[in-house]
Design an enzyme around this catalytic site. Structure first.
Site, mmCIF file in Angstrom:
data_model
loop_
_atom_site.group_PDB
_atom_site.id
_atom_site.type_symbol
_atom_site.label_atom_id
_atom_site.label_comp_id
_atom_site.label_asym_id
_atom_site.label_seq_id
_atom_site.Cartn_x
_atom_site.Cartn_y
_atom_site.Cartn_z
ATOM 1 N N TYR A 142 0.849 -1.203 0.000
ATOM 2 C CA TYR A 142 0.000 0.000 0.000
ATOM 3 C C TYR A 142 0.884 1.253 0.000
ATOM 4 O O TYR A 142 0.729 2.155 -0.845
ATOM 5 C CB TYR A 142 -0.919 -0.018 1.226
ATOM 6 C CG TYR A 142 -1.552 1.307 1.530
ATOM 7 C CD1 TYR A 142 -2.516 1.846 0.684
ATOM 8 C CD2 TYR A 142 -1.173 2.049 2.657
ATOM 9 C CE1 TYR A 142 -3.089 3.083 0.957
ATOM 10 C CE2 TYR A 142 -1.746 3.268 2.940
ATOM 11 C CZ TYR A 142 -2.694 3.790 2.087
ATOM 12 O OH TYR A 142 -3.245 5.014 2.360
ATOM 13 N N ARG A 281 0.555 -7.084 14.741
ATOM 14 C CA ARG A 281 0.103 -7.119 13.343
ATOM 15 C C ARG A 281 1.316 -6.931 12.428
ATOM 16 O O ARG A 281 2.111 -6.012 12.653
ATOM 17 C CB ARG A 281 -0.913 -5.993 13.145
ATOM 18 C CG ARG A 281 -1.849 -6.180 11.991
ATOM 19 C CD ARG A 281 -2.992 -5.191 12.019
ATOM 20 N NE ARG A 281 -2.556 -3.791 12.008
ATOM 21 C CZ ARG A 281 -3.391 -2.760 11.958
ATOM 22 N NH1 ARG A 281 -4.698 -2.964 11.951
ATOM 23 N NH2 ARG A 281 -2.939 -1.526 11.950
HETATM 24 N N1 UFG Z 1 -4.780 -1.740 16.498
HETATM 25 C C1 UFG Z 1 -5.082 -2.644 17.499
HETATM 26 N N2 UFG Z 1 -6.235 -3.342 17.395
HETATM 27 C C2 UFG Z 1 -7.090 -3.200 16.347
HETATM 28 C C3 UFG Z 1 -6.775 -2.262 15.333
HETATM 29 C C4 UFG Z 1 -5.606 -1.549 15.446
HETATM 30 O O1 UFG Z 1 -4.322 -2.827 18.453
HETATM 31 O O2 UFG Z 1 -8.118 -3.890 16.317
HETATM 32 C C5 UFG Z 1 -3.531 -0.987 16.603
HETATM 33 C C6 UFG Z 1 -2.595 -1.194 15.425
HETATM 34 O O3 UFG Z 1 -1.835 -2.373 15.594
HETATM 35 C C7 UFG Z 1 -1.767 0.070 15.481
HETATM 36 C C8 UFG Z 1 -2.765 1.126 16.016
HETATM 37 O O4 UFG Z 1 -3.814 0.376 16.616
HETATM 38 O O5 UFG Z 1 -0.744 -0.092 16.415
HETATM 39 C C9 UFG Z 1 -3.365 1.989 14.920
HETATM 40 O O6 UFG Z 1 -3.882 1.118 13.919
HETATM 41 P P1 UFG Z 1 -4.855 1.620 12.769
HETATM 42 O O7 UFG Z 1 -5.226 0.408 11.977
HETATM 43 O O8 UFG Z 1 -5.957 2.424 13.367
HETATM 44 O O9 UFG Z 1 -3.953 2.600 11.923
HETATM 45 P P2 UFG Z 1 -2.528 2.317 11.245
HETATM 46 O O10 UFG Z 1 -1.525 3.115 12.022
HETATM 47 O O11 UFG Z 1 -2.245 0.897 11.083
HETATM 48 O O12 UFG Z 1 -2.771 2.859 9.779
HETATM 49 C C10 UFG Z 1 -3.322 4.131 9.505
HETATM 50 C C11 UFG Z 1 -4.062 4.080 8.177
HETATM 51 C C12 UFG Z 1 -3.106 3.773 7.054
HETATM 52 C C13 UFG Z 1 -1.971 4.733 7.087
HETATM 53 C C14 UFG Z 1 -1.337 4.764 8.451
HETATM 54 C C15 UFG Z 1 -0.286 5.805 8.516
HETATM 55 O O13 UFG Z 1 -5.063 3.094 8.203
HETATM 56 O O14 UFG Z 1 -3.770 3.880 5.820
HETATM 57 O O15 UFG Z 1 -2.315 5.049 9.451
HETATM 58 O O16 UFG Z 1 0.128 5.995 9.826
HETATM 59 F F1 UFG Z 1 -1.051 4.354 6.188
#
Ligand code: UFG
Length: 328
Positions: A142, A281
Site C-alpha cells: 500500500y 500485526r
Molecule cells: N490496532 C489494534 N487493534 C485493532 C486495530 C488496530 O491494536 O483492532 C492498533 C494497530 O496495531 C496500530 C494502532 O492500533 O498499532 C493503529 O492502527 P490503525 O489500523 O488504526 O492505523 P494504522 O496506524 O495501522 O494505519 C493508519 C491508516 C493507514 C496509514 C497509516 C499511517 O489506516 O492507511 O495510518 O500511519 F497508512
C-alpha cells in the site's frame, strides 16, 4: 473554485468535500462506491459515478468540464489487505492514479492534491518526529503504491508543469465537528472506531495488537490527526500551488499509545472498553509521529482539534448517532 474530489464518498474525501462546500466552492464527487457510501456525499456536491480504471470515461470527464483543482482520494487503503494481495494493490492504485494524472494533463488541469500516507515511513531506523524529507521506506505494498504515485507526480510537474501537493496523513481520526459525517469502513480495521464499538457493546471486545514494542507501555504509538484539521490542510495546500509543488507530513506531532487511546475513550465516555491482548500485526511500525513544521510555516496551518478529547469525542458522537454507520 470548481473542484473534482475523487473518492469523495470515502472517509477523508467526504470531509474535505464538505469543507470545500462550507467555504463556498463548487464540488463534484467522483466515486465508484467500491468502499464509499452514497450517504457520505455532502449535500450540495454533484456526483459523477466513474471508475478511474476506465481510461475513456476518466479522460472524458476531465476534458469535458473545467476544473480548478483535482483532489485525489480514491484508492485501496488497507495496509493488511495489501500484504495479502500485493500485486493487486500495486496495480490498481498506480493504474487508476496514472489514468487520472494523464487525464488531468490532457484536460489542462493545473493543480492536483494527492492523498498520501505515513505508510511511506515503514522502517524503524529513522528520526522521530518524521520530517517531510525523511528517507522513504514503505512498510507495505500500500505504502509502495503511494510512493510510486508521489514520484509520478514529480514527473508530471517536471514534464507538463502540473503542480501537486502530496499530503502524507498520519492517523486520520475523529468525525465532522458538526456531526454531519463520520468514519464507516467496511470492514473496519482502525483502532478508534473499533474501540468505540467495543465500548458500545457492538463488538465483543477490542484486541490490542502487540505488547512488546519498544515504547513506554509496550504498545504502538501513533499521531492522530482530526479529519477536519486534515480538511483545512488540503485547502491551504491548494493556495501553495500557484508556482510550486509541495510535500507535507500531516500530524499533530504528538503520539498516543494504543493503551492511551483505550483509556482516552474510557475517560471521554465514562464507560469501559472491553479488550484483550492480540498478536502483533505484521508490518506495524512501533512509533509514527509527524514533524509537520513545513506546512505550519508555509501555510499557517495550525490544527484546531488536536486534543484526544476532541478526536475521540467527535468520533463517539457520530457513532452513537449512527449505530449502523451510513446504513447502506
Ligand atoms: N490496532 C489494534 N487493534 C485493532 C486495530 C488496530 O491494536 O483492532 C492498533 C494497530 O496495531 C496500530 C494502532 O492500533 O498499532 C493503529 O492502527 P490503525 O489500523 O488504526 O492505523 P494504522 O496506524 O495501522 O494505519 C493508519 C491508516 C493507514 C496509514 C497509516 C499511517 O489506516 O492507511 O495510518 O500511519 F497508512
Amino acid at each position: 473554485m470548481r473542484c473534482l474530489v475523487t473518492g469523495g464518498a470515502g472517509y477523508v474525501g467526504s470531509h474535505v468535500a464538505q469543507e470545500l462546500l462550507d467555504r463556498g466552492h463548487q464540488v463534484v464527487v467522483l466515486d465508484n462506491f467500491s468502499t464509499g457510501h452514497r450517504k457520505a456525499i455532502p449535500v450540495g456536491a454533484e456526483l459523477r459515478e466513474v471508475d478511474l480504471g476506465n481510461v475513456e470515461e476518466t479522460k472524458y470527464l476531465l476534458a469535458k468540464e473545467k476544473w480548478d483543482v483535482v483532489l485525489h482520494f480514491a484508492a485501496l487503503s488497507l495496509v493488511g489487505d495489501s500484504m495479502n494481495d500485493p500485486c493487486h494493490y500495486l496495480k490498481r492504485n498506480t493504474e487508476t492514479s496514472l489514468n487520472l494524472i494523464q487525464a488531468c494533463v490532457e484536460g489542462g488541469v493545473k493543480k492536483f492534491i494527492f492523498s498520501s500516507t505515513a505508510a511511506l515511513f515503514g522502517g524503524e531506523n529513522r528520526v522521530v518526529p518524521i520530517p517531510d524529507d525523511a528517507g522513504i521506506e514503505p512498510g507495505s505494498p500500500y505504502g509502495e503504491s503511494k510512493f510510486f504515485i508521489e514520484r509520478a507526480l514529480k514527473w508530471a510537474d517536471k514534464i507538463y508543469g502540473l503542480k501537486f501537493a502530496c499530503l502524507r496523513y498520519f492517523n486520520a481520526a475523529g468525525a465532522d465537528i458538526h456531526g454531519r459525517l463520520g468514519e464507516d469502513h467496511r470492514p473496519e480495521t482502525h483502532l478508534i472506531p473499533l474501540a468505540i464499538d467495543a465500548m458500545l457493546g457492538r463488538r465483543p471486545l477490542l484486541k490490542i495488537f502487540g505488547s512488546d514494542y519498544p515504547t513506554n507501555d509496550g504498545t504502538c504509538v501513533r499521531d492522530y490527526i482530526h479529519v477536519n484539521d486534515l480538511a483545512d490542510a488540503h485547502i491551504r495546500s491548494i493556495d501553495q500551488l500557484e508556482h510550486k509543488s509541495v510535500t507535507y507530513n500531516l500530524g499533530n506531532g504528538r503520539g498516543f499509545s494504543n493503551l492511551e487511546i483505550v483509556r482516552g475513550i474510557e475517560r471521554v465516555s465514562g464507560r469501559s472498553v472491553p479488550w484483550e491482548w492480540g498478536e502483533s500485526r505484521i508490518g506495524d511500525p512501533a512509533v509514527l509521529i509527524a514533524d509537520s513544521s513545513r506546512i505550519r510555516k508555509e501555510t499557517g496551518w495550525n490544527p484546531k482539534y488536536s486534543s484526544l478529547d476532541d478526536i475521540i469525542g467527535t468520533a463517539l458522537h457520530w457513532r452513537e448517532k449512527n449505530p449502523q454507520g451510513y446504513n447502506e
